[in-house]
Structures are given as C-alpha cells and as structure tokens.
Design a protein around this motif. Structure first.
Motif, PDB file in Angstrom:
ATOM      1  N   ILE A 169       0.944  -1.099   0.006  1.00  0.00           N
ATOM      2  CA  ILE A 169      -0.012  -0.031  -0.047  1.00  0.00           C
ATOM      3  C   ILE A 169       0.906   1.164   0.035  1.00  0.00           C
ATOM      4  O   ILE A 169       0.444   2.320  -0.852  1.00  0.00           O
ATOM      5  CB  ILE A 169      -1.074  -0.143   1.050  1.00  0.00           C
ATOM      6  N   SER A 170       1.916   1.465   0.585  1.00  0.00           N
ATOM      7  CA  SER A 170       2.922   2.467   1.008  1.00  0.00           C
ATOM      8  C   SER A 170       3.747   2.759  -0.347  1.00  0.00           C
ATOM      9  O   SER A 170       3.781   3.927  -0.752  1.00  0.00           O
ATOM     10  CB  SER A 170       3.596   2.413   2.388  1.00  0.00           C
ATOM     11  N   LEU A 171       4.146   1.713  -0.922  1.00  0.00           N
ATOM     12  CA  LEU A 171       5.112   1.810  -2.077  1.00  0.00           C
ATOM     13  C   LEU A 171       4.790   1.726  -3.337  1.00  0.00           C
ATOM     14  O   LEU A 171       5.290   2.342  -4.120  1.00  0.00           O
ATOM     15  CB  LEU A 171       6.309   0.841  -1.548  1.00  0.00           C
ATOM     16  N   VAL A 172       3.714   0.962  -3.687  1.00  0.00           N
ATOM     17  CA  VAL A 172       3.313   0.693  -5.106  1.00  0.00           C
ATOM     18  C   VAL A 172       2.811   1.930  -5.663  1.00  0.00           C
ATOM     19  O   VAL A 172       2.994   2.143  -6.980  1.00  0.00           O
ATOM     20  CB  VAL A 172       2.476  -0.620  -5.273  1.00  0.00           C
ATOM     21  N   PRO A 173       1.679   2.474  -5.146  1.00  0.00           N
ATOM     22  CA  PRO A 173       0.980   3.693  -5.864  1.00  0.00           C
ATOM     23  C   PRO A 173       1.955   4.715  -6.271  1.00  0.00           C
ATOM     24  O   PRO A 173       2.061   5.190  -7.400  1.00  0.00           O
ATOM     25  CB  PRO A 173      -0.049   4.142  -5.012  1.00  0.00           C
ATOM     26  N   PRO A 174       3.093   5.332  -5.529  1.00  0.00           N
ATOM     27  CA  PRO A 174       3.809   6.184  -5.771  1.00  0.00           C
ATOM     28  C   PRO A 174       4.907   5.695  -6.969  1.00  0.00           C
ATOM     29  O   PRO A 174       5.314   6.335  -7.817  1.00  0.00           O
ATOM     30  CB  PRO A 174       4.728   6.343  -4.732  1.00  0.00           C
ATOM     31  N   ALA A 175       5.164   4.200  -6.732  1.00  0.00           N
ATOM     32  CA  ALA A 175       5.962   3.716  -7.798  1.00  0.00           C
ATOM     33  C   ALA A 175       5.392   3.792  -9.270  1.00  0.00           C
ATOM     34  O   ALA A 175       6.125   4.081 -10.249  1.00  0.00           O
ATOM     35  CB  ALA A 175       6.537   2.349  -7.451  1.00  0.00           C
ATOM     36  N   VAL A 176       4.303   3.309  -9.267  1.00  0.00           N
ATOM     37  CA  VAL A 176       3.373   3.378 -10.456  1.00  0.00           C
ATOM     38  C   VAL A 176       3.230   4.709 -11.083  1.00  0.00           C
ATOM     39  O   VAL A 176       3.568   5.229 -12.203  1.00  0.00           O
ATOM     40  CB  VAL A 176       1.924   2.735 -10.181  1.00  0.00           C
ATOM     41  N   ARG A 177       3.131   5.899 -10.273  1.00  0.00           N
ATOM     42  CA  ARG A 177       2.880   7.266 -10.438  1.00  0.00           C
ATOM     43  C   ARG A 177       4.275   7.953 -11.194  1.00  0.00           C
ATOM     44  O   ARG A 177       4.176   8.630 -11.927  1.00  0.00           O
ATOM     45  CB  ARG A 177       2.609   8.136  -9.456  1.00  0.00           C
ATOM     46  N   LEU A 188       4.328  -6.527  -8.994  1.00  0.00           N
ATOM     47  CA  LEU A 188       4.943  -7.634  -9.649  1.00  0.00           C
ATOM     48  C   LEU A 188       5.363  -7.096 -11.193  1.00  0.00           C
ATOM     49  O   LEU A 188       6.350  -7.515 -11.480  1.00  0.00           O
ATOM     50  CB  LEU A 188       4.039  -8.793  -9.651  1.00  0.00           C
ATOM     51  N   TRP A 189       4.482  -6.385 -11.887  1.00  0.00           N
ATOM     52  CA  TRP A 189       4.606  -5.820 -13.246  1.00  0.00           C
ATOM     53  C   TRP A 189       5.919  -5.153 -13.169  1.00  0.00           C
ATOM     54  O   TRP A 189       6.754  -5.185 -13.941  1.00  0.00           O
ATOM     55  CB  TRP A 189       3.451  -5.222 -13.485  1.00  0.00           C
ATOM     56  N   LEU A 190       5.964  -4.257 -12.194  1.00  0.00           N
ATOM     57  CA  LEU A 190       7.186  -3.046 -12.109  1.00  0.00           C
ATOM     58  C   LEU A 190       8.488  -3.987 -11.788  1.00  0.00           C
ATOM     59  O   LEU A 190       9.390  -3.724 -12.361  1.00  0.00           O
ATOM     60  CB  LEU A 190       6.825  -2.019 -10.921  1.00  0.00           C
ATOM     61  N   LEU A 191       8.358  -4.832 -11.057  1.00  0.00           N
ATOM     62  CA  LEU A 191       9.710  -5.818 -10.677  1.00  0.00           C
ATOM     63  C   LEU A 191      10.099  -6.497 -12.036  1.00  0.00           C
ATOM     64  O   LEU A 191      11.184  -6.381 -11.999  1.00  0.00           O
ATOM     65  CB  LEU A 191       9.116  -6.680  -9.526  1.00  0.00           C
ATOM     66  N   PHE A 192       9.163  -7.108 -12.518  1.00  0.00           N
ATOM     67  CA  PHE A 192       9.633  -7.785 -13.853  1.00  0.00           C
ATOM     68  C   PHE A 192       9.978  -7.140 -15.171  1.00  0.00           C
ATOM     69  O   PHE A 192      10.351  -7.462 -15.995  1.00  0.00           O
ATOM     70  CB  PHE A 192       8.444  -8.658 -14.207  1.00  0.00           C
ATOM     71  N   THR A 193       9.412  -5.648 -15.184  1.00  0.00           N
ATOM     72  CA  THR A 193       9.753  -4.955 -16.314  1.00  0.00           C
ATOM     73  C   THR A 193      10.543  -3.869 -16.283  1.00  0.00           C
ATOM     74  O   THR A 193      10.964  -3.007 -16.991  1.00  0.00           O
ATOM     75  CB  THR A 193       8.197  -4.187 -16.999  1.00  0.00           C
TER      76      THR A 193
END
Length: 280
Positions: A131-139, A275-280
């Motif tokens: 919850i804390s890390l993925v939304p900013p990473a996507v943005r 997971l998508w960010l980790l693999f791409t």
C-alpha cells in the motif's frame, strides 16, 4: 400516555440503512478526492498520502491478528515503511531498500513472542508495504504513470460500486457465504463488467505521451484480471477478519470501518502492479 415501542436490535429499518449508505458514499467521495488530488500532485505529497495509509493498515493488521509485542512492532515496522518511502523519494540505491527490509524482517523474527506472532507480523509488514510503496512507484513511471494510477483507481472503485448495486438488485446464489454472506455471483459479474469497462475507458482516454498505446483487447484483459483481483482482495480481508472474529478493521472511516476495509481490493491490484514493475 402511549409508550413508544423500540425496535429489536438487528431488525430491518430502512431509514437507518439509508443513513449508513449515505455515510458510506460521503466517506468514499472524500477519500477519492484526496487520493485523486495526491495522484495529480505526485512527488512527496503522493508518497506521504500512501505512507499514512500504509501505517494505518499496519496498525490495523497487527491489532486484528493480536500480534505481540504489538507496540514495539508497530514502531519498528512503521519506521521501516517510512525509510523505504524516503529512500524512494531520494532515488536511493536498491541496496538500501533491501537493508531496511532485512532489518524489518529480522525484527519480526526476533521480537515476535511466538511463531504465529512472527508470521502475522511479517505478513502485515508486506501487506502495508504494498500500500505504501506501489502507488507512488506506478505514478513515477515516465509519461504514463498518472494514467496507470488512475486506471487502478477506476477499476477498483467501479468494481466495488458495480458489484454492490448488481448484487443488491439481482441477488441470487452466494459467492462464498462462509466468508462473506452478502456477496453474490451476480455482484461478482456486475463488478467484473463495470471494472473492465472503466479500465478500458481510462486507458483509451488517458493522459500522457504514449509511444505505443496498448490494444483495447489487451487493456480489457488486464482490466478484467485486475477486477477479479480486487474482489479477491476484498474476500481475503473478510477471511482474515472472520478468522479473528472481527467485524471491521477499525472505526476511522464512517460507513466503512478501517483503512483496510477501504483498500483491501486496491491492495490486490497494487500487488499485481508491483509484480509488473519488478519484472519490467
């Protein structure tokens, strides 16, 4: 003088139900506006918004699962979430993030009073970290990050609303009565349809500089997958609460309960995005 007869506890009372629904809608609108505003602004404001959400989720998780020593683990794991957030803002090396994660997991293993305490604390840290890390990473993804974050919102929120109203309107067989007695297969289908259409609409109308816009078929497939994941995330949290005989994860959000009750479906979609960010 006529004495008013009180309705028995638990009896059906339409005005009360309407009031609860109104609170639920107003709370959802306020939170949606905050989430959209933070997403638009990005940067530290977005990271702080989701850090606060992750900290709230962490506290609720450790409270539900009755982990001990709860207070020490809340401070330790909360500090780890904050450090990971600041490391992301500073674009720190991955080694620092791994070191923080290792320290947090070591704290769970050494401080937990029993095997279940250690396991639930570790799982809670992972849940809150998503919850804390993925939304900013996507943005932060160049050009299309905002569009993809809005896509996540659209799929999850539309799935939730469509499932609620389709289930109430159509009824029918229960989806998983032992875990969530109110959810139906008609609600699941309505949520799937609504979430898929909303995801397609956001990407087709999306902002950003697209070098290669995904095909409509691909977007529909990914949106459908995310919609299913969102509903499974909701069921997963219901199973956790039923396991520990808790009705709501907290009482901070009128009409919803706790923060976990509001982001359970979003967590599952964020996990897929991570997971998508980790693999791409």
């Amino acid at each position: 003088m006529t004495q008013r007869r009180e309705k028995p506890a638990g009896s059906f009372h339409q005005p009360g139900l309407t009031g609860e629904l109104a609170n639920r809608i107003l709370s959802a609108l306020r939170l949606a506006l905050l989430a959209l505003g933070a997403a638009y602004l990005g940067g530290p404001i977005l990271a702080l918004f989701w850090l606060v959400a992750g900290l709230a989720v962490l506290v609720e998780w450790l409270t539900i699962t009755k982990v001990e020593p709860r207070r020490i683990l809340v401070w330790l794991l909360g500090a780890a979430l904050a450090l990971l957030t600041f490391a992301g803002l500073a674009s720190a090396e991955a080694g620092l993030a791994l070191l923080v994660i290792a320290a947090a997991l070591a704290g769970c293993l050494f401080l937990g009073r029993s095997g279940p305490d250690r396991a639930w604390a570790t799982a809670g840290f992972g849940y809150a970290a998503v919850i804390s890390l993925v939304p900013p990473a996507v943005r932060y993804q160049p050009d299309t990050g905002l569009t993809w974050l809005l896509w996540m919102f659209a799929v999850v929120w539309t799935t939730d609303v469509a499932a609620y109203f389709a289930g109430r309107r159509l009824g029918g067989p229960k989806l998983w009565a032992r875990i969530s007695p109110k959810k139906t297969w008609s609600g699941f289908a309505g949520g799937l349809l609504g979430g898929t259409l909303a995801g397609c609409a956001v990407i087709q109308l999306g902002l950003g500089d697209w070098e290669d816009r995904p095909s409509l078929v691909a977007v529909a497939a990914v949106s459908a997958l995310a919609s299913v994941a969102s509903q499974l995330g909701d069921l997963g949290e219901s199973a956790l609460k039923r396991r520990f005989e808790v009705k709501d994860s907290g009482h901070i959000i009128p009409g919803h309960g706790g923060v976990m009750d509001r982001v359970d479906g979003f967590w599952a979609v964020a996990a897929l995005a991570g997971l998508w960010l980790l693999f791409t």
